[in-house]
Enzyme design. Structure first.
Site, PDB file in Angstrom:
ATOM      1  N   LYS A 127     -26.191  57.416  11.628  1.00 28.26           N
ATOM      2  CA  LYS A 127     -25.821  56.288  12.478  1.00 28.26           C
ATOM      3  C   LYS A 127     -25.812  56.720  13.945  1.00 28.26           C
ATOM      4  O   LYS A 127     -25.022  57.582  14.343  1.00 28.26           O
ATOM      5  CB  LYS A 127     -24.431  55.757  12.140  1.00 28.26           C
ATOM      6  N   GLY A 187     -18.601  63.826  18.337  1.00 25.59           N
ATOM      7  CA  GLY A 187     -17.920  62.751  19.050  1.00 25.59           C
ATOM      8  C   GLY A 187     -16.541  63.187  19.501  1.00 25.59           C
ATOM      9  O   GLY A 187     -16.297  64.381  19.728  1.00 25.59           O
ATOM     10  N   SER A 188     -15.641  62.226  19.581  1.00 24.89           N
ATOM     11  CA  SER A 188     -14.322  62.529  20.146  1.00 24.89           C
ATOM     12  C   SER A 188     -13.445  63.283  19.141  1.00 24.89           C
ATOM     13  O   SER A 188     -13.610  63.151  17.922  1.00 24.89           O
ATOM     14  CB  SER A 188     -13.624  61.231  20.544  1.00 24.89           C
ATOM     15  N   VAL A 199     -11.576  60.845  16.663  1.00 26.77           N
ATOM     16  CA  VAL A 199     -12.308  60.385  15.475  1.00 26.77           C
ATOM     17  C   VAL A 199     -12.546  61.568  14.530  1.00 26.77           C
ATOM     18  O   VAL A 199     -12.448  61.425  13.315  1.00 26.77           O
ATOM     19  CB  VAL A 199     -13.627  59.669  15.869  1.00 26.77           C
ATOM     20  N   GLY A 200     -12.802  62.752  15.098  1.00 24.06           N
ATOM     21  CA  GLY A 200     -12.986  63.945  14.267  1.00 24.06           C
ATOM     22  C   GLY A 200     -11.775  64.173  13.370  1.00 24.06           C
ATOM     23  O   GLY A 200     -11.894  64.445  12.174  1.00 24.06           O
ATOM     24  N   GLU A 246     -18.272  68.462  15.703  1.00 27.92           N
ATOM     25  CA  GLU A 246     -18.604  68.975  17.030  1.00 27.92           C
ATOM     26  C   GLU A 246     -17.919  68.021  17.996  1.00 27.92           C
ATOM     27  O   GLU A 246     -18.367  66.895  18.186  1.00 27.92           O
ATOM     28  CB  GLU A 246     -20.129  68.992  17.184  1.00 27.92           C
ATOM     29  N   CYS A 269     -20.170  67.408  26.188  1.00 27.38           N
ATOM     30  CA  CYS A 269     -18.969  67.962  25.563  1.00 27.38           C
ATOM     31  C   CYS A 269     -18.634  69.341  26.134  1.00 27.38           C
ATOM     32  O   CYS A 269     -17.473  69.709  26.245  1.00 27.38           O
ATOM     33  CB  CYS A 269     -19.123  68.029  24.059  1.00 27.38           C
ATOM     34  N   GLU A 292     -10.027  65.713  28.310  1.00 24.05           N
ATOM     35  CA  GLU A 292     -11.476  65.610  28.526  1.00 24.05           C
ATOM     36  C   GLU A 292     -11.780  64.290  29.235  1.00 24.05           C
ATOM     37  O   GLU A 292     -11.392  63.223  28.762  1.00 24.05           O
ATOM     38  CB  GLU A 292     -12.200  65.642  27.174  1.00 24.05           C
TER      39      GLU A 292
HETATM   40  P1  NDP Z   1     -16.379  58.344  19.301  1.00 28.07           P
HETATM   41  O1  NDP Z   1     -15.887  59.610  18.738  1.00 28.07           O
HETATM   42  O2  NDP Z   1     -15.603  57.122  19.060  1.00 28.07           O
HETATM   43  O3  NDP Z   1     -17.851  58.048  18.752  1.00 28.07           O
HETATM   44  C1  NDP Z   1     -18.782  58.972  18.256  1.00 28.07           C
HETATM   45  C2  NDP Z   1     -19.552  58.347  17.086  1.00 28.07           C
HETATM   46  O4  NDP Z   1     -18.654  58.075  16.003  1.00 28.07           O
HETATM   47  C3  NDP Z   1     -20.185  57.008  17.418  1.00 28.07           C
HETATM   48  O5  NDP Z   1     -21.367  56.850  16.681  1.00 28.07           O
HETATM   49  C4  NDP Z   1     -19.126  56.039  16.949  1.00 28.07           C
HETATM   50  O6  NDP Z   1     -19.576  54.734  16.794  1.00 28.07           O
HETATM   51  C5  NDP Z   1     -18.686  56.693  15.668  1.00 28.07           C
HETATM   52  N1  NDP Z   1     -17.362  56.305  15.201  1.00 28.07           N
HETATM   53  C6  NDP Z   1     -16.310  55.807  15.911  1.00 28.07           C
HETATM   54  N2  NDP Z   1     -15.251  55.609  15.111  1.00 28.07           N
HETATM   55  C7  NDP Z   1     -15.619  55.989  13.871  1.00 28.07           C
HETATM   56  C8  NDP Z   1     -14.978  56.015  12.601  1.00 28.07           C
HETATM   57  N3  NDP Z   1     -13.731  55.608  12.451  1.00 28.07           N
HETATM   58  N4  NDP Z   1     -15.665  56.464  11.529  1.00 28.07           N
HETATM   59  C9  NDP Z   1     -16.932  56.885  11.657  1.00 28.07           C
HETATM   60  N5  NDP Z   1     -17.601  56.860  12.820  1.00 28.07           N
HETATM   61  C10 NDP Z   1     -16.963  56.436  13.918  1.00 28.07           C
HETATM   62  O7  NDP Z   1     -16.626  58.535  20.817  1.00 28.07           O
HETATM   63  P2  NDP Z   1     -16.768  57.369  21.897  1.00 28.07           P
HETATM   64  O8  NDP Z   1     -18.173  57.026  21.963  1.00 28.07           O
HETATM   65  O9  NDP Z   1     -15.828  56.247  21.645  1.00 28.07           O
HETATM   66  O10 NDP Z   1     -16.257  58.120  23.193  1.00 28.07           O
HETATM   67  C11 NDP Z   1     -14.865  58.285  23.411  1.00 28.07           C
HETATM   68  C12 NDP Z   1     -14.587  59.612  24.036  1.00 28.07           C
HETATM   69  O11 NDP Z   1     -14.980  60.641  23.132  1.00 28.07           O
HETATM   70  C13 NDP Z   1     -15.386  59.897  25.283  1.00 28.07           C
HETATM   71  O12 NDP Z   1     -14.755  59.392  26.406  1.00 28.07           O
HETATM   72  C14 NDP Z   1     -15.436  61.400  25.286  1.00 28.07           C
HETATM   73  O13 NDP Z   1     -14.263  61.901  25.850  1.00 28.07           O
HETATM   74  C15 NDP Z   1     -15.469  61.762  23.822  1.00 28.07           C
HETATM   75  N6  NDP Z   1     -16.830  62.042  23.329  1.00 28.07           N
HETATM   76  C16 NDP Z   1     -17.163  63.331  23.092  1.00 28.07           C
HETATM   77  C17 NDP Z   1     -18.434  63.632  22.675  1.00 28.07           C
HETATM   78  C18 NDP Z   1     -18.839  65.030  22.399  1.00 28.07           C
HETATM   79  O14 NDP Z   1     -20.032  65.310  22.309  1.00 28.07           O
HETATM   80  N7  NDP Z   1     -17.931  65.930  22.217  1.00 28.07           N
HETATM   81  C19 NDP Z   1     -19.471  62.620  22.493  1.00 28.07           C
HETATM   82  C20 NDP Z   1     -18.990  61.276  22.725  1.00 28.07           C
HETATM   83  C21 NDP Z   1     -17.734  61.032  23.138  1.00 28.07           C
HETATM   84  P3  NDP Z   1     -19.614  53.804  18.125  1.00 28.07           P
HETATM   85  O15 NDP Z   1     -20.726  54.281  18.938  1.00 28.07           O
HETATM   86  O16 NDP Z   1     -19.793  52.452  17.668  1.00 28.07           O
HETATM   87  O17 NDP Z   1     -18.267  53.985  18.791  1.00 28.07           O
END
Ligand code: NDP
Length: 787
Positions: free
Chosen positions: A188, A240-241, A244-245, A262, A296, A393
């Site tokens: 996804k 991701g964040s 959520v992790g 990650e 990140c 962050e």
């Molecule tokens: P998220 O962690 O919410 O999103 C990352 C991915 O996970 C997206 O595809 C998201 O979908 C999906 N997701 C969100 N919630 C769930 C869930 N409950 N179960 C499964 N998948 C899920 O990051 P955000 O995009 O909301 O960004 C928020 C903050 O996270 C940023 O401000 C930044 O600080 C941090 N971040 C860190 C990253 C990194 O590489 N370390 C990358 C991105 C963000 P959707 O796109 O619809 O939200």
């Protein structure tokens, strides 16, 4: 000549978006999902926009639970065939993807820039070439996988969830190793950046990837959660964040799914006074203003040595004033648009709260676009470590600056973070940087460089930056399992039950001895003041052990954290201590055989012999479980160093109570970890008695701590303790689930057995190697080398 004519200004140099628009029009700007090798009809659509203008680029579908079910079903159906492809066939498919990405690199770069907001210079010169490199590299792995990993197998269907900051690159990081290892997948992309993934779906069709091997479902967090919850998904790979992790760890706890996370970071960029300051300024620019700081591993905390602080910051400000911010499609743009309105608002609010905390804001006077989501390069001065702005962050173009005096202080500040993703060290003194590199608790260290990535070098963090690696051999191992291991588990279960039934009864004599727990190198009484009775196999009392409690464990964790001698000992010396422990156990063999007999009813000879052999095994590995050197395509090399995880809590099983303790504890110790071990609750005597062996073997105080007592209570305390970096649990299925659930506080790594019994008496080579991997984490140190 008039004044303005003497000034060199940049004329606009935009890249044309036409190729992307004509591709979007072919689908009438509406997209479904990529399931079973074809695109579905668009349904429940939402907009994806260009963040630099607000223009709607296309409508994409929000994946429902049913869409996810269909995708997983098709991935499952495709798995057998894909797994049975010859390595050459699989390699050819991945190679075809690499070639197609290269052939379509320009349209992909433009599309990424339109959908994400990043400058074309970056998508063209960094993102897309790295995407191609990842597929090429893993096409190679697909071909030689069986030579390298003789007994490993793919996991099955894997679920992959990626963010919006490097949309196609994160897709490549996830898909290429999964395919090379023989898995099929459902991925996804992020809600705000789905387009390049949909274009990639077309490339999959062109490359003749068998239907169902790759499935792409667009949607939001809810769609992601349908993937996570699906029973047929064997592994979740998430970027991701941290929030959520953490949630994913909780949701997958006890489900026997592999999980790699990650997550976020707050990385230090450390400049010493002997650094080449002009290069270091360019390093900072790249570190925090590359990709608008939405990285990140962005070096968002600048640490500058006090003597050069003013000079360095002045140079930096001057350079900031020359950054070009604006149309991401313009080839001379340095900083593009923030990916979404909500991210822009988040950045603004964090900077405002930093200002409230007392930070002084510097933003250069540069031209800002009048539309779209833009934020200027920002420097926050007069900040200190305890400010929220230095700990949270931001994920935007915002840098904080903190001075330091000594290397020790720089290390302490760098490590003062709940994250541990990366660090960048700038000094002309090679001794200094190589001294600091191991001391900073992060997964990647860059020396006189920053933001370097490659398919051959694993990337990932320590602590709350997550676990698991992407890229490198470690990244590939994330997508493989050892089938022999699970088969052995089951066969062993039967044999040990049989052994117990065959036991002949023997006269036993109660051991009248006061046993203590072992903390910080000392035998000590439990804080509870209580002892618990230990029963023999004929239900008679054969001894007593202290009833360890929370306070005992807190002290043990403190002792383990304070331990530095063992960690810093040379691997050779560590090996010597472990060999010495084997010698001492050998001297007392009879005594241990007799205790085992009294506890379990089984003749303990074989178990003690195996324990000796196991100690020898891990003593041998102590100076041989080395890292490797990656030949990365830059003027340098990346040193992949196997570092100890830190403090490992080990909850031992009841089966083979001495041997299982020895296996787990010595595999953790041999790589330099300190350990808090909870011996078998039912048969604790032989393991607890090992403190006498440690005491007489020059083992430094605090490296091994042993606390007996109620397994459930002690496990819970270890699982939630922030000072424990990893928890190994060998108990029940339910207990395993609890450990995974409770470990989310500091995202500690976990290794649990889900209630399965391990073949301690006949451990496979794979199981022993796995123990070493669980005891270490890889740090990649990028250093300049050669011409
Ligand atoms: P998220 O962690 O919410 O999103 C990352 C991915 O996970 C997206 O595809 C998201 O979908 C999906 N997701 C969100 N919630 C769930 C869930 N409950 N179960 C499964 N998948 C899920 O990051 P955000 O995009 O909301 O960004 C928020 C903050 O996270 C940023 O401000 C930044 O600080 C941090 N971040 C860190 C990253 C990194 O590489 N370390 C990358 C991105 C963000 P959707 O796109 O619809 O939200």
């Amino acid at each position: 000549m008039k004044q303005q004519n003497r000034k060199m200004t940049y004329g606009p140099s935009p890249e044309s978006p036409d190729s992307v628009y004509s591709w979007l029009s072919k689908s009438k700007k509406k997209f479904g999902h990529f399931i079973n090798g074809e695109m579905t009809k668009p349904k429940n659509t939402f907009d994806t926009i260009n963040p630099s203008t607000g223009e709607v680029l296309a409508k994409v579908s929000k994946g429902t639970e049913n869409d996810v079910k269909l995708a997983v079903k098709s991935a499952k159906a495709a798995f057998k065939a894909w797994k049975n492809f010859t390595s050459f066939q699989r390699a050819k498919c991945i190679y075809a993807l690499a070639r197609l990405i290269q052939k379509n690199s320009r349209i992909l770069a433009v599309m990424e820039t339109l959908d994400n907001g990043k400058p074309i210079r970056e998508s063209r010169d960094i993102d897309i070439p790295l995407v191609a490199r990842h597929f090429y590299h893993h096409a190679g792995w697909a071909k030689i996988l069986e030579d390298k990993f003789t007994r490993k197998e793919p996991l099955g269907v894997v679920g992959q969830i990626i963010p919006w900051n490097f949309p196609l690159l994160m897709l490549a990081w996830k898909i290429a190793p999964a395919l090379a290892a023989g898995n099929t997948l459902v991925l996804k992309p992020a809600e705000t950046t789905p387009l390049t993934a949909l274009f990639f779906a077309e490339l999959c069709m062109e490359a003749n990837i068998p239907p169902g091997v790759i499935n792409i479902i667009t949607g939001d967090g809810e769609t992601g959660s349908f993937i996570v919850k699906h029973n047929d998904i064997a592994k979740i790979a998430f970027t991701g964040s941290t929030e959520v992790g953490r949630l994913l760890r909780k949701q997958t706890a006890g489900l026997e799914k592999k999980l790699s996370l990650e997550l976020g970071g707050k990385s230090a960029f450390i400049v010493f006074e002997d650094a080449d300051l002009d290069s270091a300024v360019e390093g900072v620019i790249d570190s925090i203003w590359f990709n608008q700081g939405e990285v990140c591993c962005a070096g968002s905390r600048l640490l500058v040595q006090e003597g050069i602080q003013q000079k360095f910051v002045t140079k930096l400000k001057r350079r900031m004033g020359r950054l070009h911010l604006g149309d991401p499609l313009d080839k001379s743009t340095d900083i593009g648009a923030i990916n979404s309105f909500s991210q822009l608002e988040k950045i603004k609010s964090l900077v405002a709260s930093g200002e409230k905390e007392g930070a002084k804001i510097y933003q250069p006077k540069i031209e800002m676009p009048t539309q779209g989501f833009f934020y200027p390069p920002t420097l926050l001065e007069q900040t200190h470590q305890s400010m929220d702005i230095c700990q949270t962050e931001i994920f935007g173009p915002v840098l904080t600056v903190i001075p330091f005096r000594t290397p020790k202080e720089a290390t302490a500040i760098a490590n003062n973070s709940r994250y541990g993703l990366s660090a960048s060290i700038w000094t002309e003194n090679i001794n200094l940087c190589l001294d600091l590199a191991p001391k900073i608790k992060v997964g990647v260290v860059w020396i006189n460089s920053t933001n370097l990535f490659d398919a051959s070098a694993g990337f990932g963090g320590y602590r709350e930056s997550g676990y698991g690696r992407e890229g490198g051999i470690e990244g590939l191992l994330e997508y493989l399992k050892d089938p022999k291991l699970s088969r052995k588990l089951n066969s062993n279960r039967k044999s040990s039950i049989k052994e117990v039934n065959l036991v002949k009864t023997h006269e036993t004599q109660t051991i009248d001895r006061t046993r203590k727990i072992f903390i910080g190198g000392k035998q000590t009484r439990s804080d509870s003041g209580y002892d618990r009775k230990v029963f023999g196999f004929r239900k008679e009392v054969i001894g007593q052990v202290p009833e360890g409690n929370r306070k005992d464990l807190r002290e043990a964790v403190e002792a383990a954290n304070q331990e530095v001698k063992w960690r810093n000992m040379t691997p050779h010396s560590r090996a010597q201590v472990l060999y010495y422990a084997a010698e001492n156990l050998e001297l007392r063999k009879k005594e241990y055989v007799s205790i085992l007999k009294k506890m379990t009813g089984i003749d303990g000879k074989q178990e003690v012999e195996s324990s000796l052999e196991t100690i020898f095994h891990y003593a041998a590995w102590a100076d041989k479980f080395e890292g490797t050197i990656h030949d990365v395509p830059i003027r340098g090399v990346s040193l992949a160093v196997n570092e100890p995880v830190g403090v490992i809590g080990i909850v031992c099983p009841d089966d083979n109570p001495l041997l299982s303790f020895v296996h787990l504890v010595f595999s953790a110790l041999c790589t330099g970890n300190s350990v808090i071990a909870i011996p078998s609750e039912k048969h604790p005597l032989s393991a607890l008695d090992m403190y006498q062996i440690f005491e007489s073997s020059d083992m430094p105080a605090g490296a091994i701590n042993i606390v007996t007592g109620d397994r459930r209570t002690l496990t819970q305390t270890l699982a939630v303790h922030m000072g424990v970096d990893s928890l190994w649990y060998f108990g029940t299925k339910e207990g395993s689930k609890n450990v995974e659930e409770l470990s989310i506080s500091n995202l500690k790594q976990t290794w649990v057995n889900y209630g399965q019994q391990y073949p301690w008496l006949k451990p496979s080579r794979e199981f022993r190697t796995l123990s070493l991997y669980k005891a270490t984490q890889v740090k990649n140190i990028w250093i300049p080398y050669g011409e």
